[in-house]
Design an enzyme around this catalytic site. Structure first.
Site, PDB file in Angstrom:
ATOM      1  N   LYS A 159      65.332  57.387  92.778  1.00  0.00           N
ATOM      2  CA  LYS A 159      66.497  57.678  93.638  1.00  0.00           C
ATOM      3  C   LYS A 159      67.679  58.009  92.744  1.00  0.00           C
ATOM      4  O   LYS A 159      67.715  57.680  91.552  1.00  0.00           O
ATOM      5  CB  LYS A 159      66.829  56.502  94.555  1.00  0.00           C
ATOM      6  CG  LYS A 159      67.155  55.176  93.839  1.00  0.00           C
ATOM      7  CD  LYS A 159      68.591  55.063  93.350  1.00  0.00           C
ATOM      8  CE  LYS A 159      68.839  53.728  92.642  1.00  0.00           C
ATOM      9  NZ  LYS A 159      70.115  53.738  91.864  1.00  0.00           N
ATOM     10  N   PHE A 187      62.876  53.951  82.009  1.00  0.00           N
ATOM     11  CA  PHE A 187      63.539  52.659  82.202  1.00  0.00           C
ATOM     12  C   PHE A 187      65.040  52.787  81.925  1.00  0.00           C
ATOM     13  O   PHE A 187      65.481  53.666  81.189  1.00  0.00           O
ATOM     14  CB  PHE A 187      62.953  51.608  81.252  1.00  0.00           C
ATOM     15  CG  PHE A 187      61.509  51.276  81.510  1.00  0.00           C
ATOM     16  CD1 PHE A 187      61.140  50.495  82.592  1.00  0.00           C
ATOM     17  CD2 PHE A 187      60.519  51.749  80.664  1.00  0.00           C
ATOM     18  CE1 PHE A 187      59.815  50.181  82.823  1.00  0.00           C
ATOM     19  CE2 PHE A 187      59.186  51.447  80.877  1.00  0.00           C
ATOM     20  CZ  PHE A 187      58.832  50.657  81.966  1.00  0.00           C
ATOM     21  N   SER A 221      62.101  49.237  90.946  1.00  0.00           N
ATOM     22  CA  SER A 221      62.262  48.814  92.343  1.00  0.00           C
ATOM     23  C   SER A 221      61.323  49.592  93.257  1.00  0.00           C
ATOM     24  O   SER A 221      60.736  49.033  94.192  1.00  0.00           O
ATOM     25  CB  SER A 221      63.716  49.013  92.787  1.00  0.00           C
ATOM     26  OG  SER A 221      64.597  48.210  92.034  1.00  0.00           O
ATOM     27  N   ASP A 259      67.701  46.680  94.903  1.00  0.00           N
ATOM     28  CA  ASP A 259      67.376  48.071  95.229  1.00  0.00           C
ATOM     29  C   ASP A 259      66.057  48.217  95.977  1.00  0.00           C
ATOM     30  O   ASP A 259      65.804  49.247  96.604  1.00  0.00           O
ATOM     31  CB  ASP A 259      67.297  48.920  93.958  1.00  0.00           C
ATOM     32  CG  ASP A 259      68.650  49.219  93.357  1.00  0.00           C
ATOM     33  OD1 ASP A 259      69.660  48.856  93.972  1.00  0.00           O
ATOM     34  OD2 ASP A 259      68.693  49.813  92.263  1.00  0.00           O
TER      35      ASP A 259
END
Length: 269
Positions: A8, A93, A101, A134
């Protein structure tokens, strides 16, 4: 069963206030993008679960991996058999992209489907929230306006379908303490929910990520990447979350790549 947990981006991020529990209330818009990991599960003869991974190295013990934590959470509440789990890690990462998440949320959804647990959507969101702030977003995986710790959602009519996205993730790690170190929580003068309804060409003048003011002075390379994206023709560019990835939205497919950094180009749905 195979799925592809997606990342996202954050469109705007206002740090509104510090909470009594030490966390911060924020306002942001989560928007899913088609940069994905791969996650596979299958019945197994091993006791409990067997975890393996490929792609970007995961340098933590299996029990500390967020995917395994999601499995253990579901197993503690539902009767599920031993399971083999494989994660192919492609989302970088420490990028503010929510890759971990997403992996956890997709694990919950996959176990629900694979073992016919019939867990309602809201309950899956509640379970995901026990793993990370999240995580609940990725259960329904639709654009939302998020507030409080980023885990209270309301509908968002934003539609970026057809826009190209260029995402750049330099080899810079930003920890939570550093991200919040110089932030000054404040209620924004203009509501993000209203600003997002303005033409996308105006966003760069009004929609901000408050973490940039804290992080860019310590990492000028990130500010340079954002500036470069605008020079390449982005209609809007921003850091995602607390970084360190920077994305740009384009009307036409960009050609920019960087040999020094993780670079990805996609088109939004």
């Amino acid at each position: 069963m195979l799925s592809f947990p997606n990342a996202k981006i954050n469109i705007g991020l206002n740090i509104v206030e510090k909470r009594a529990d030490g966390f911060h209330n924020i306002e942001t818009i989560f928007y899913p993008i088609p940069l994905t990991d791969g996650l596979e599960i299958a019945n197994s003869d091993v006791v409990n679960y067997q975890f393996s991974s490929s792609g970007i190295p995961i340098n933590i013990e299996d029990k500390d991996n967020i995917v395994c934590k999601a499995f253990e959470l579901i197993r503690s509440k539902y009767n599920i058999p031993s399971t083999a789990i494989h994660l192919h890690k492609n989302i970088p990462f420490g990028a503010g992209l929510g890759g971990g998440s997403a992996d956890a949320a997709f694990m919950i959804k996959m176990l629900n489907t694979q073992y016919k647990l019939n867990i309602p959507v809201k309950e899956m969101e509640n379970l995901a929230g026990q793993i990370g702030s999240d995580c609940p977003f990725f259960i329904q995986n639709k654009p939302v306006f998020a507030k409080e710790k980023g885990d209270v959602f309301s509908k968002c009519s934003i539609n970026l379908a057809g826009y190209h996205i260029l995402l750049i993730k330099p080899d810079i790690h930003i920890g939570t303490p550093e991200a919040y170190a110089n932030t000054k929580p404040a209620i924004p003068k203009q509501a993000l929910e209203l600003l997002i309804k303005e033409p996308i060409e105006t966003w760069k003048n009004h929609i901000v990520n408050d973490f940039e003011d804290s992080i860019f002075p310590n990492h000028p390379e990130l500010a340079k990447i954002k500036s470069d994206l605008y020079e390449q023709g982005a209609v809007y560019a921003s850091m995602s979350g607390s970084g360190s990835s920077i994305f740009g939205l384009f009307k036409e497919k960009p050609t920019y790549t960087s040999p020094k950094h993780f670079t990805w180009i996609g088109i939004l749905d």
